[in-house]
Design a protein around this motif. Structure first.
Motif, mmCIF file in Angstrom:
data_model
loop_
_atom_site.group_PDB
_atom_site.id
_atom_site.type_symbol
_atom_site.label_atom_id
_atom_site.label_comp_id
_atom_site.label_asym_id
_atom_site.label_seq_id
_atom_site.Cartn_x
_atom_site.Cartn_y
_atom_site.Cartn_z
ATOM 1 N N SER A 71 0.833 -1.218 0.000
ATOM 2 C CA SER A 71 0.000 0.000 0.000
ATOM 3 C C SER A 71 0.860 1.257 0.000
ATOM 4 N N ALA A 72 1.955 1.239 0.772
ATOM 5 C CA ALA A 72 2.828 2.420 0.860
ATOM 6 C C ALA A 72 3.491 2.709 -0.482
ATOM 7 N N ILE A 73 3.986 1.688 -1.140
ATOM 8 C CA ILE A 73 4.654 1.874 -2.432
ATOM 9 C C ILE A 73 3.647 2.371 -3.475
ATOM 10 N N LEU B 57 8.410 -2.414 -10.980
ATOM 11 C CA LEU B 57 7.999 -3.784 -10.662
ATOM 12 C C LEU B 57 7.689 -3.950 -9.169
ATOM 13 N N LEU B 58 6.549 -4.569 -8.872
ATOM 14 C CA LEU B 58 6.226 -4.990 -7.509
ATOM 15 C C LEU B 58 6.163 -6.510 -7.501
ATOM 16 N N ALA B 59 7.017 -7.149 -6.715
ATOM 17 C CA ALA B 59 7.057 -8.614 -6.640
ATOM 18 C C ALA B 59 6.571 -9.065 -5.265
ATOM 19 N N ASP B 60 5.365 -9.601 -5.242
ATOM 20 C CA ASP B 60 4.750 -10.116 -4.007
ATOM 21 C C ASP B 60 5.216 -11.566 -3.850
ATOM 22 N N GLU B 61 6.144 -11.777 -2.908
ATOM 23 C CA GLU B 61 6.798 -13.088 -2.773
ATOM 24 C C GLU B 61 6.554 -13.700 -1.392
ATOM 25 N N VAL B 62 5.372 -13.450 -0.834
ATOM 26 C CA VAL B 62 5.104 -13.912 0.538
ATOM 27 C C VAL B 62 4.989 -15.430 0.639
ATOM 28 N N TYR B 63 4.764 -16.126 -0.482
ATOM 29 C CA TYR B 63 4.650 -17.593 -0.459
ATOM 30 C C TYR B 63 5.944 -18.270 -0.917
ATOM 31 N N GLU C 69 13.483 -0.574 -11.480
ATOM 32 C CA GLU C 69 13.073 -0.278 -10.108
ATOM 33 C C GLU C 69 12.171 -1.419 -9.626
ATOM 34 N N LEU C 70 12.539 -1.988 -8.483
ATOM 35 C CA LEU C 70 11.864 -3.188 -7.987
ATOM 36 C C LEU C 70 11.614 -3.074 -6.482
ATOM 37 N N ALA C 71 10.374 -3.363 -6.087
ATOM 38 C CA ALA C 71 10.044 -3.531 -4.660
ATOM 39 C C ALA C 71 9.550 -4.957 -4.489
ATOM 40 N N SER C 72 10.158 -5.699 -3.559
ATOM 41 C CA SER C 72 9.726 -7.075 -3.299
ATOM 42 C C SER C 72 9.320 -7.194 -1.836
ATOM 43 N N GLU D 206 2.263 -16.957 11.008
ATOM 44 C CA GLU D 206 2.057 -16.023 12.129
ATOM 45 C C GLU D 206 1.351 -14.758 11.631
ATOM 46 N N CYS D 207 0.075 -14.926 11.251
ATOM 47 C CA CYS D 207 -0.693 -13.810 10.680
ATOM 48 C C CYS D 207 -0.892 -12.671 11.684
ATOM 49 N N GLY D 208 -1.168 -13.022 12.930
ATOM 50 C CA GLY D 208 -1.546 -12.019 13.924
ATOM 51 C C GLY D 208 -0.430 -11.081 14.335
ATOM 52 N N TYR D 209 0.820 -11.494 14.161
ATOM 53 C CA TYR D 209 1.929 -10.606 14.533
ATOM 54 C C TYR D 209 2.084 -9.439 13.573
ATOM 55 N N ARG D 210 1.545 -9.580 12.365
ATOM 56 C CA ARG D 210 1.639 -8.544 11.334
ATOM 57 C C ARG D 210 3.086 -8.123 11.102
ATOM 58 N N GLY D 211 3.931 -9.112 10.889
ATOM 59 C CA GLY D 211 5.338 -8.841 10.582
ATOM 60 C C GLY D 211 5.583 -8.928 9.086
ATOM 61 N N GLY D 212 6.470 -8.103 8.572
ATOM 62 C CA GLY D 212 6.790 -8.163 7.151
ATOM 63 C C GLY D 212 7.949 -7.247 6.816
ATOM 64 N N TYR D 213 8.402 -7.329 5.572
ATOM 65 C CA TYR D 213 9.422 -6.386 5.098
ATOM 66 C C TYR D 213 9.264 -6.169 3.603
ATOM 67 N N MET D 214 9.819 -5.071 3.135
ATOM 68 C CA MET D 214 9.985 -4.874 1.694
ATOM 69 C C MET D 214 11.412 -4.412 1.433
ATOM 70 N N GLU D 215 11.929 -4.855 0.293
ATOM 71 C CA GLU D 215 13.227 -4.383 -0.185
ATOM 72 C C GLU D 215 12.961 -3.599 -1.456
ATOM 73 N N VAL D 216 13.461 -2.367 -1.503
ATOM 74 C CA VAL D 216 13.242 -1.509 -2.675
ATOM 75 C C VAL D 216 14.600 -1.140 -3.255
ATOM 76 N N ILE D 217 14.802 -1.489 -4.526
ATOM 77 C CA ILE D 217 16.095 -1.190 -5.147
ATOM 78 C C ILE D 217 15.924 -0.247 -6.339
ATOM 79 N N ASN D 218 17.002 0.506 -6.578
ATOM 80 C CA ASN D 218 17.067 1.495 -7.665
ATOM 81 C C ASN D 218 16.080 2.644 -7.470
ATOM 82 N N LEU D 219 15.745 2.916 -6.224
ATOM 83 C CA LEU D 219 14.856 4.035 -5.927
ATOM 84 C C LEU D 219 15.658 5.337 -6.004
ATOM 85 N N HIS D 220 15.081 6.351 -6.575
ATOM 86 C CA HIS D 220 15.715 7.676 -6.645
ATOM 87 C C HIS D 220 16.001 8.148 -5.213
#
Length: 532
Positions: free
Chosen positions: A201-203, A305-311, A341-344, A355-369
């Motif tokens: 959502s942020a990206i 590019l947005l790469a959703d790789e949660v699985y 430009e890629l966010a994964s 562990e759905c309830g912890y709401r933990g996650g990350y994104m890596e964004v490369i080649n961002l201005h």
């Protein structure tokens, strides 16, 4: 009247409140009766009329973008399931004794056991007095101390930097390097998030701009995970659909991407391409060649590019392997790696952790201005920081026990047990669906859902129209009402016109899953007989 303290206005206010509550208001007492002056009555009615004035916020005055948002995974079918559960608790008889919520990938709610090591570390972080307990292994204590040292006041209860705890971002970068065979990862490009959804959502929020034909177009797969269509609606962007090839195991075809892009250029500015790998709801795992073709297409057409790789941990079929977009991008050479430009995205919610309830996650964004990187941090700072317990859980996903540590054997045993079980259930689900007349299910190569195609007779389609429902919504509602099984209609994910599907999770325990699938089979056969 003289018996009213505070004067006539004060009394009228009290009277109005009493009337609104359905009580007989108090007045001056005379010989056991209560009397009102006509002026007091008039005042009370007038104030009561004012109290019921028109609401400021109505369906007509609310934000139209929020109104347009739809999220099928927790949509009307799930609300109906909740109503049925309440009826069952009241003792109202149904042809079933429980509602089985197979609509969502909530592993622990379906009975999956937590990974011991992850829970140990989070427990130690949450209640540091346990660090003195001999009941916890030293490798768990070591990780907990490191996480706590990164927290203000050595407490999980403190805010962190908006980008997340620094040592955890370092661990994420190390994990990505190991996963991708040495491809470098910079902690400064890592952003810890509230689940993967928060990062996506942020990206999207920072990418979307323009108006009219220059409004940002976002290319998403159909079928898709409804987070994407919901976020696009909320941000008033333009959804650009590209269709996965159901006849070819839901493969992604670059010719289809090009068709969608060229058509969209007539009414918007397509500049974002979203990929879900492994697929949700479709479960396909993309080949290396497919990923290379997609990256080349994004480079050629100047798409973010947005790469959703949660699985990424959920790959079951022989011959299938997860390849991260970042790894393939790097291996395609500097012309691609230094420009695309890629966010994964990754999460604690899926994989073997669940562990759905912890709401933990990350994104890596490369080649961002560089200037945009500052804008992204500013945007993330508005929500202060992701849940710190979720950050700790994410750390254990990327920094698990290693060979030689005391928790390693148990961790590997639990991890492999979950993944092997899921692989068995994926095959079981595929096989059982393909034995049902009028149902066709592609191989479940990965993720944790089946998305079978169902035949719906024309008579049922007509009845669905009479109820102002999509045919597959009508089917799924009937399935819920007659069996207690809650699944999500394919129309909530998108599908080619004239085709019908539903999404069902494979998370229930094997024996319960068999019973569930048998019930679906019996229902489907009766449904076909009824509407033939």
């Amino acid at each position: 009247p003289g018996g009213c303290r505070g004067g006539r206005t004060d009394m009228a206010l009290r009277c109005a409140a009493s009337l609104a509550a359905g009580r007989q208001p108090r007045g001056p007492r005379r010989e056991g009766t209560v009397r009102w002056s006509s002026a007091a009555k008039a005042s009370a009615v007038k104030i009561n009329e004012k109290a019921s004035r028109e609401k400021i916020l109505t369906l007509e005055s609310m934000n139209p973008q929020v109104k347009a948002v739809e999220y099928a995974v927790r949509g009307p079918i799930v609300l109906k399931a909740g109503e049925i559960e309440k009826e069952l608790r009241k003792g109202i008889k149904k042809p079933f004794t429980e509602v089985i919520k197979a609509n969502i990938g909530d592993a622990h709610a379906m009975g999956q056991r937590p990974i011991t090591f992850l829970r140990q570390v989070v427990a130690l972080c949450t209640y540091p007095n346990l660090l003195d307990s001999p009941s916890f292994p030293e490798d768990a204590k070591k990780r907990a101390r490191r996480i706590l040292q990164g927290c203000g006041g050595n407490s999980l209860g403190s805010y962190t930097a908006s980008q997340g705890i620094n040592c955890i971002r370092e661990d994420v970068a190390s994990y990505i390097e190991r996963r991708d065979g040495g491809v470098p990862a910079d902690p400064d490009n890592i952003y810890l998030t509230t689940g993967a959804s928060d990062g996506i959502s942020a990206i999207l929020k920072i990418l979307i701009s323009g108006g009219g034909k220059s409004r940002t177009g976002v290319m998403i797969p159909i079928p898709q995970y409804p987070l994407y269509s919901a976020a696009i609606s909320e941000l008033d962007a333009i959804q650009v659909n590209y269709y996965l090839d159901e006849e070819n195991c839901w493969a992604l075809n670059v010719n289809e991407l090009r068709r969608a892009l060229n058509e969209a250029k007539a009414y918007c500015n397509p500049k974002v391409l979203c990929i879900i790998n492994p697929g949700n709801p479709t479960g396909q795992v993309q080949s290396r060649k497919c990923i290379e073709d997609v990256i080349h297409f994004a480079w050629e057409e100047k798409l973010f590019l947005l790469a959703d790789e949660v699985y990424q941990d959920n790959v079951y079929s022989e011959g299938c392997q997860f390849h991260s977009f970042k790894k393939i991008l790097y291996e395609m050479g500097p012309e691609y790696y230094n420009n695309v430009e890629l966010a994964s995205f990754h999460s604690t919610s899926k994989g073997y952790m669940g562990e759905c309830g912890y709401r933990g996650g990350y994104m890596e964004v490369i080649n961002l201005h560089p200037e945009i990187k500052g804008q992204l941090v500013k945007l993330l700072s508005v929500r202060l920081c992701p849940p710190v317990s979720g950050q700790a859980a994410m750390d254990i996903v990327v920094n698990p026990p290693v060979p030689g540590e005391e928790s390693y054997a148990q961790f590997i045993k639990e991890k492999e047990s979950v993944l092997n079980n899921l692989a068995k259930k994926a095959k079981l689900t595929e096989d059982m669906f393909n034995k049902i007349p009028g149902v066709q299910c592609n191989p479940l190569q990965g993720a944790m859902y089946a998305f079978p195609r169902i035949f719906i007779p024309s008579k049922a389609i007509e009845e669905a129209k009479a109820h102002k429902m999509a045919p597959d919504m009508f089917y799924c509602m009937k399935l819920l009402e007659e069996t207690g099984i809650c699944v999500v209609p394919g129309s909530g994910f998108g599908q080619r016109e004239g085709t019908y599907h539903f999404r069902i999770t494979i998370l229930p325990p094997v024996e319960k899953l068999k019973i569930l699938l048998e019930k679906v089979k019996d229902f489907h056969i009766k449904f076909l007989e009824k509407y033939a």
